[in-house]
Scaffold this motif. Structure first.
Motif, PDB file in Angstrom:
ATOM      1  N   PRO A   1     106.270   6.630   9.206  1.00 47.38           N
ATOM      2  CA  PRO A   1     107.439   7.085   8.488  1.00 47.38           C
ATOM      3  C   PRO A   1     108.503   5.902   7.260  1.00 47.38           C
ATOM      4  O   PRO A   1     108.870   5.568   8.546  1.00 47.38           O
ATOM      5  N   MET A   2     108.985   6.399   6.456  1.00 51.58           N
ATOM      6  CA  MET A   2     109.869   5.385   6.211  1.00 51.58           C
ATOM      7  C   MET A   2     111.281   6.050   6.023  1.00 51.58           C
ATOM      8  O   MET A   2     111.864   7.267   6.193  1.00 51.58           O
ATOM      9  N   PRO A   3     112.412   5.442   6.752  1.00 51.13           N
ATOM     10  CA  PRO A   3     113.462   6.318   7.048  1.00 51.13           C
ATOM     11  C   PRO A   3     114.515   7.234   6.367  1.00 51.13           C
ATOM     12  O   PRO A   3     114.357   7.662   6.132  1.00 51.13           O
ATOM     13  N   GLU A   4     113.756   6.725   4.397  1.00 53.43           N
ATOM     14  CA  GLU A   4     115.154   7.404   3.871  1.00 53.43           C
ATOM     15  C   GLU A   4     113.968   8.606   3.419  1.00 53.43           C
ATOM     16  O   GLU A   4     114.422   9.547   3.064  1.00 53.43           O
ATOM     17  N   ASP A   5     112.493   8.799   3.515  1.00 54.12           N
ATOM     18  CA  ASP A   5     111.887  10.060   4.030  1.00 54.12           C
ATOM     19  C   ASP A   5     112.325  10.525   5.050  1.00 54.12           C
ATOM     20  O   ASP A   5     112.187  12.164   5.153  1.00 54.12           O
ATOM     21  N   LEU A   6     113.055   9.958   5.897  1.00 54.46           N
ATOM     22  CA  LEU A   6     112.850  11.255   7.408  1.00 54.46           C
ATOM     23  C   LEU A   6     114.284  11.124   7.061  1.00 54.46           C
ATOM     24  O   LEU A   6     114.818  11.926   7.875  1.00 54.46           O
ATOM     25  N   ILE A   7     115.424  10.609   6.585  1.00 55.56           N
ATOM     26  CA  ILE A   7     115.916  10.846   6.057  1.00 55.56           C
ATOM     27  C   ILE A   7     115.937  12.255   5.253  1.00 55.56           C
ATOM     28  O   ILE A   7     117.366  13.678   5.481  1.00 55.56           O
ATOM     29  N   ASN A   8     115.856  12.740   4.790  1.00 53.93           N
ATOM     30  CA  ASN A   8     115.549  13.260   2.804  1.00 53.93           C
ATOM     31  C   ASN A   8     115.005  14.899   3.977  1.00 53.93           C
ATOM     32  O   ASN A   8     115.105  15.869   3.764  1.00 53.93           O
TER      33      ASN A   8
ATOM     34  N   GLY B   1     118.137  20.756   7.809  1.00 56.37           N
ATOM     35  CA  GLY B   1     119.767  21.053   7.894  1.00 56.37           C
ATOM     36  C   GLY B   1     119.647  20.380   9.238  1.00 56.37           C
ATOM     37  O   GLY B   1     120.793  21.270  10.032  1.00 56.37           O
ATOM     38  N   LEU B   2     118.862  19.435   9.360  1.00 58.78           N
ATOM     39  CA  LEU B   2     119.341  18.939  10.781  1.00 58.78           C
ATOM     40  C   LEU B   2     120.205  17.781  10.819  1.00 58.78           C
ATOM     41  O   LEU B   2     121.290  17.854  11.593  1.00 58.78           O
ATOM     42  N   ALA B   3     120.263  17.290   9.354  1.00 59.08           N
ATOM     43  CA  ALA B   3     121.844  16.460   9.109  1.00 59.08           C
ATOM     44  C   ALA B   3     122.575  17.247   9.149  1.00 59.08           C
ATOM     45  O   ALA B   3     123.736  16.200   9.828  1.00 59.08           O
ATOM     46  N   LYS B   4     123.159  18.040   8.737  1.00 62.77           N
ATOM     47  CA  LYS B   4     124.317  18.980   8.694  1.00 62.77           C
ATOM     48  C   LYS B   4     124.394  19.290  10.452  1.00 62.77           C
ATOM     49  O   LYS B   4     125.919  18.744  10.201  1.00 62.77           O
ATOM     50  N   THR B   5     123.492  19.209  10.880  1.00 56.49           N
ATOM     51  CA  THR B   5     123.971  19.743  12.329  1.00 56.49           C
ATOM     52  C   THR B   5     124.392  18.306  12.998  1.00 56.49           C
ATOM     53  O   THR B   5     125.994  19.028  13.533  1.00 56.49           O
ATOM     54  N   ILE B   6     123.911  17.504  12.991  1.00 58.53           N
ATOM     55  CA  ILE B   6     123.885  16.091  13.461  1.00 58.53           C
ATOM     56  C   ILE B   6     125.229  15.694  12.165  1.00 58.53           C
ATOM     57  O   ILE B   6     126.699  15.233  13.932  1.00 58.53           O
ATOM     58  N   ARG B   7     125.932  15.963  11.661  1.00 61.06           N
ATOM     59  CA  ARG B   7     127.362  15.579  11.052  1.00 61.06           C
ATOM     60  C   ARG B   7     127.839  16.387  11.634  1.00 61.06           C
ATOM     61  O   ARG B   7     129.397  15.479  11.758  1.00 61.06           O
TER      62      ARG B   7
ATOM     63  N   SER C   1     117.144   5.577  10.359  1.00 58.69           N
ATOM     64  CA  SER C   1     117.630   6.961   9.778  1.00 58.69           C
ATOM     65  C   SER C   1     118.236   7.811  10.909  1.00 58.69           C
ATOM     66  O   SER C   1     119.644   7.758   9.755  1.00 58.69           O
ATOM     67  N   LEU C   2     118.335   7.289  12.361  1.00 56.62           N
ATOM     68  CA  LEU C   2     120.014   8.243  12.739  1.00 56.62           C
ATOM     69  C   LEU C   2     120.544   7.467  12.707  1.00 56.62           C
ATOM     70  O   LEU C   2     122.089   7.976  12.700  1.00 56.62           O
ATOM     71  N   GLU C   3     120.683   5.764  12.025  1.00 57.59           N
ATOM     72  CA  GLU C   3     121.926   5.154  12.311  1.00 57.59           C
ATOM     73  C   GLU C   3     122.355   5.603  11.308  1.00 57.59           C
ATOM     74  O   GLU C   3     123.804   6.178  11.116  1.00 57.59           O
ATOM     75  N   GLU C   4     121.971   6.375   9.814  1.00 58.92           N
ATOM     76  CA  GLU C   4     122.376   6.812   8.781  1.00 58.92           C
ATOM     77  C   GLU C   4     122.628   7.849   8.727  1.00 58.92           C
ATOM     78  O   GLU C   4     124.260   8.507   8.459  1.00 58.92           O
ATOM     79  N   LEU C   5     122.658   8.774   9.000  1.00 59.71           N
ATOM     80  CA  LEU C   5     122.713  10.276   9.754  1.00 59.71           C
ATOM     81  C   LEU C   5     124.047  10.396  10.998  1.00 59.71           C
ATOM     82  O   LEU C   5     124.760  11.109  10.714  1.00 59.71           O
TER      83      LEU C   5
END
Length: 241
Positions: A214-221, A227-233, A178-182
């Protein structure tokens, strides 16, 4: 009833009851459920909303207010590594830690390394700004390389059966995906870490593990909706403007 009065009212547990206060997507909480299932211990699982912490969490972990918390006979035990040892000492079936003091101390050392080095360095690599990313990824991969050497030539970290370190490392591969994707990075290179990759493929197919991991797609979701994904990106793009 106001929340303040709820916090002051103790939650009653019958003697012998086991409850786990956790979050299903936490890489720390699934360790506890796996351990209890391996031991054959029945328990009640209480899902915690980390954005609106419940009275029961505040009651049983008032100092850190964090998950997971194990409640046994009305008494709380906090911090995942501490809980794992408590479970292993309380229920003797299917031991998680070796009996030999040196081997046990070594397992504890590597568990701390995973939590304090592997997880933190991977998170730092995911959040690193562009000019820092390469160095941060190298640091994270250095830690993963050590884990790869630990599992090399073994079925499980402790030998032939699932043990303490397997539970500690268990959800790490999916979390890294999930971290790789994000973060737009590559952390787990199959050619660099063949032993870790092979172990992770087999481990996640074990029924009691697969049921709760926990599955990667659920973690990414979750990262996206929280809002963490927005912060990371955002941090990754900060120096590209």
């Amino acid at each position: 009833m106001e929340s303040s009065s709820l916090i002051s009212d103790p939650v009653e547990f019958r003697m012998g009851e086991v409850k786990v206060i956790g979050a299903s997507l936490s890489l720390f909480c699934c360790r506890i459920e796996w351990a209890l299932k391996l031991k054959g211990v029945e328990y009640e699982y209480i899902e915690e909303n980390l954005r609106n912490k419940s009275p029961i969490l505040l009651q049983y972990n008032p100092v850190y207010k964090k998950i997971p918390v194990l409640v046994h006979n009305g008494k709380p035990v906090a911090e995942s590594l501490v809980i794992l040892e408590y479970i292993d000492e309380t229920w003797q079936e299917n031991p998680l830690l070796p009996k030999d003091p040196l081997e046990k101390s070594t397992a504890r050392f590597w568990a701390r390394f995973i939590d304090e080095k592997c997880i933190l360095s991977a998170w730092a690599a995911c959040r690193a700004q562009e000019h820092e990313k390469e160095k941060a990824v190298e640091s994270a991969q250095e830690s993963l390389g050590i884990i790869d050497k630990l599992i090399e030539g073994k079925k499980f970290f402790g030998g032939e059966t699932i043990g303490f370190l397997d539970l500690v490392v268990g959800s790490l591969p999916n979390w890294l995906k999930s971290l790789e994707e994000l973060g737009g990075i590559k952390l787990v290179d199959v050619e660099k870490f063949p032993s870790f990759h092979e172990w992770s493929k087999k481990f996640v197919e074990i029924p009691i593990i697969k049921e709760k991991i926990p599955m990667p797609e659920d973690l990414i979701n979750y990262f996206t909706t929280s809002g963490l994904a927005k912060t990371i990106r955002g941090s990754a793009l900060a120096n590209n403007k």
